[in-house]
Design an enzyme around this catalytic site. Structure first.
Site, PDB file in Angstrom:
ATOM      1  N   CYS A  51       0.863  -1.179   0.000  1.00  0.00           N
ATOM      2  CA  CYS A  51       0.000   0.000   0.000  1.00  0.00           C
ATOM      3  C   CYS A  51       0.901   1.231   0.000  1.00  0.00           C
ATOM      4  CB  CYS A  51      -0.907  -0.006   1.224  1.00  0.00           C
ATOM      5  SG  CYS A  51      -1.862   1.525   1.410  1.00  0.00           S
ATOM      6  N   ASP A  58      -0.273  -5.861   0.199  1.00  0.00           N
ATOM      7  CA  ASP A  58      -1.505  -6.145  -0.529  1.00  0.00           C
ATOM      8  C   ASP A  58      -1.274  -7.420  -1.334  1.00  0.00           C
ATOM      9  OD1 ASP A  58      -3.075  -3.908   0.237  1.00  0.00           O
ATOM     10  OD2 ASP A  58      -1.997  -2.647  -1.190  1.00  0.00           O
TER      11      ASP A  58
END
Length: 153
Positions: A51, A58
């Site tokens: 992120c 992620d």
């Protein structure tokens, strides 16, 4: 922009993992069936990036479908390229679309689509889809086979 190399110099070689997509080299080799209209699919079930705001990891399932023209992607170079996103801070949309555009720049395929099926963070999954346009007539195009995320139950 990703670096392009004609041939398979990374295949069978001890290659250090690139630290970023800018350091990665996508390799292409001549398509031995250039006259045929066919679909090639790559699935990356454990794609990771960071992120850009929180630095938290992620995770996504990527499905890349393309109809080759003169070139096909060398799979080890694709694996290393995708792995180079592991330490890159970027939003889901940026990662997914950039990968599609980089592959188009390297391969100039007849057609390409990518589906990025991102696992939930903050309770919301994000699915990102990008393509070069309508698929060529006559191309056998199976569904990407990823159901909408629904958690348990």
């Amino acid at each position: 922009m990703v670096k392009i190399h004609d041939g398979a110099s990374q295949l069978g070689a001890n290659v250090a993992a690139p630290r970023s997509p800018e350091e990665a080299t996508l390799e292409r080799v001549a398509n031995p069936h250039e006259e045929a209209l066919y679909l090639a699919r790559f699935t990356a079930p454990e794609f990771t990036s960071l992120c850009p705001v929180t630095g938290q990891p992620d995770f996504a399932l990527l499905v890349i479908d393309y109809a080759p023209d003169k070139w096909i992607v060398e799979s080890k170079s694709l694996k290393l390229y995708l792995g180079s996103f592991r330490n890159r801070g970027a939003f889901h949309e940026d990662c997914t679309v950039r990968i599609g555009k980089d592959l188009v720049a390297v391969l100039a395929p007849r057609w390409l689509r990518i589906g990025g099926y991102w696992y939930p963070r903050g309770g919301m999954p994000i699915d990102v889809f990008w393509s070069t346009g309508a698929p060529p007539p006559g191309l056998w195009l199976p569904d990407q086979g990823v159901p909408p995320y629904r958690g348990r139950g």
